[in-house]
Design an enzyme around this catalytic site. Structure first.
Site, PDB file in Angstrom:
ATOM      1  CB  SER A 123      -8.033   3.369   3.076  1.00 53.34           C
ATOM      2  OG  SER A 123      -7.159   2.794   4.053  1.00 53.34           O
ATOM      3  CE  LYS A 174      -3.902   1.805   2.765  1.00 51.63           C
ATOM      4  NZ  LYS A 174      -4.756   1.510   3.955  1.00 51.63           N
ATOM      5  CB  SER A 198      -8.250   0.394   5.914  1.00 51.49           C
ATOM      6  OG  SER A 198      -8.948   1.610   5.978  1.00 51.49           O
TER       7      SER A 198
END
Lengths: 64, 465
Positions: free
Chosen positions: B160, B82, B184
């Site tokens: 996210s 990420k 997330s």
């Protein structure tokens, strides 16, 4: 939000932000911020309904 | 080897091919880079392909394996991270347009640990801007555009950790690192039909990762299976002097030490009425499978205002973590209009409100700890709904079911959780089963998830790309 105490708290916080950031946002954006404030003030009011004792510590540890 | 066979193989299967000489780390790196440049880009899952670093790390792994130096199951395996995790020399954008050129000259601890385990970083993957900390309300909230779901390109990937979710789901990387403050990892894992593990708070160092909330942020693996999650967690967990929240306890993934049946599982039925019918039906079917190897009994969560407590803590800590950016005005350049204003209210939270939330949190953590001492896991749907359409605001699609109570409770208490695929819902989109365990119980939680995946094949399904 109909509780006058909460409404007053939201308006006070909004005025404080307007004072700190006088030219930053449009009126529709200030309205979004007002909605965010409403959620936070409502959440805090919910938490105040829970009784806490003097000895109830917060959930973090200070290690000197 | 045919294309699709590499794309959806597990870490152990890829490792076997490597050690049998049927492929090489360089071939795997090039293969997954190609998948990222094509399928990954199409899904808005990719921020930066780290081609030079990947080929350098792959060549090193190749030489080491040829020389008999075996660093373990991740040696030579490509992965993505990420894009809120620093990787030396490459942009680390935090998903935010104003930070498009931000770079760090060091690796985040988790990236360094995967490097030491011989894994090969092939990409920085998409994230909702600032990990969603400004309160985004719809999918288009990242400099790379809305994350697209590999099962339905008109649906969101979840957030996210959008890029890790859709890239793993699409077979564009064998595994990825995501992060969770409040949902997330579990949400995109559920939406994209993959297996995602949120470790216990403090299990994995956050050093070199963007801070959203010091007391809520966790980094964890997003993979094809529970077994893969265990292998990755083994490599990234452990104390780190650069992150004072890390536990001094070491973690070792030990599937051989865990039972395969006889588990005790608490079934949380609270809030199920807010879930979509297919989510409820898949949950009921999953309970049938769990009942083959576990004793199930209904449980209720201790009564605490979990959502409100989490909201206050997260808002206050995020406002502090981003205070300079909020003052500078740089966040006016974010993609989602609501994110341009979303962090300001947090600046007004009185210290006593934050402290009250932290005092209630301590009580909630103790009550949840007492409850979980009786169970190997508590189960609940990972999300109340499948992924929303790209064109809809989350609340318009999910309504009041958007936040299930176990999500805020588990994150507040720092508990580990795993989402495993358990079927499909409307518009052909995956649903997920959430298992939450006691703090530090990842090995047991993974054992329950492995037992479920040994009896089902939802985690082996491939999207129609």
């Amino acid at each position: 939000m109909t509780d006058p105490q909460m409404t007053g708290e939201i308006e006070r916080r909004l005025a404080s932000l307007r004072n700190r950031f006088p030219d930053r946002f449009t009126e529709p954006q200030w309205e979004e911020i007002r909605e965010d404030l409403e959620q936070l003030v409502q959440a805090a009011a919910t938490l105040r309904q829970r009784a806490l004792d003097n000895a109830d510590e917060p959930d973090f540890t200070f290690v000197p | 080897m045919a294309t699709r066979e590499f794309a959806y193989l597990s870490i152990r299967e890829l490792g076997k091919l490597l050690r049998a000489g049927e492929t090489t780390p360089t071939e795997l790196a090039e293969y997954f880079i190609d998948r990222l440049e094509t399928v990954g880009r199409r899904l808005n899952a990719v921020v930066t392909v780290t081609r030079e670093r990947a080929l350098r790390e792959a060549q090193l792994a190749e030489a080491e394996l040829a020389a008999g130096l075996d660093r373990g199951p991740l040696h030579g395996i490509p992965y993505g991270a990420k894009d809120l995790l620093a990787a030396a020399g490459y942009p680390t954008t935090w998903g935010a347009e104003p930070l498009r050129e931000q770079r760090f000259d060091f690796d985040a601890t988790v990236i360094a640990r995967l490097r030491d385990a011989g894994a090969v970083l092939v990409a920085k993957l998409g994230t909702v801007e600032l990990a969603g900390g400004m309160g985004y309300e719809q999918p288009n909230a990242s400099l790379t555009g809305p994350g697209l779901n590999p099962w339905n390109l008109d649906a969101w990937s979840g957030g996210s950790s959008s890029g890790p979710g859709s890239a793993v789901g699409a077979g564009a990387v064998p595994f990825a690192l995501g992060s969770e403050t409040w949902g997330s990892i579990l949400t995109p894992s559920s939406y994209c039909g993959i297996t995602g593990l949120r470790p216990t708070y403090g299990r994995v160092s956050r050093f070199g990762g963007m801070v959203l909330s010091w007391t809520l942020d966790k980094i964890g693996p997003m993979c094809r299976s529970a077994d893969d999650c265990g292998l990755v967690l083994d490599a990234i967990a452990g104390p780190d002097p650069n992150d004072p929240s890390t536990s001094p306890e070491r973690f070792r993934y030990r599937p051989e030490d865990e039972p395969t049946q006889g588990f005790r599982i608490g079934v949380l039925e609270e809030s199920l009425e807010t879930a979509q019918p297919e989510v409820r039906a898949n949950f009921e079917a999953a309970l049938g499978v769990l009942g083959e190897f576990a004793h199930l009994e209904p449980v209720t969560l201790p009564d605490f205002p979990y959502n409100e407590t989490a909201r206050l803590i997260l808002s206050a800590e995020a406002a502090s973590a981003f205070e300079e950016m909020l003052h500078s005005g740089i966040l006016l350049g974010l993609t989602a209009p609501e994110d341009r204003t979303g962090g300001y209210a947090g600046l007004t939270i009185p210290a006593v409100d934050y402290l009250r939330a932290m005092r209630i949190r301590r009580q909630a953590r103790a009550a949840l700890s007492a409850l979980l001492a009786r169970y190997d896991a508590i189960v609940h749907p990972a999300t109340a709904v499948v992924a929303s359409p790209l064109s809809m605001r989350f609340d318009d699609y999910a309504g009041k079911g958007r936040r299930l109570p176990l999500g805020s409770a588990g994150n507040l208490a720092g508990l580990p959780a795993i989402s495993v695929p358990n079927g499909f819902g409307e518009r052909g989109l995956p649903t997920g089963l959430q298992l939450v365990g006691a703090a530090g119980s990842e090995n047991r939680l993974l054992a329950v998830a492995r037992a479920y995946q040994a009896r089902t094949d939802w985690h082996l399904r491939q999207p129609p790309l």
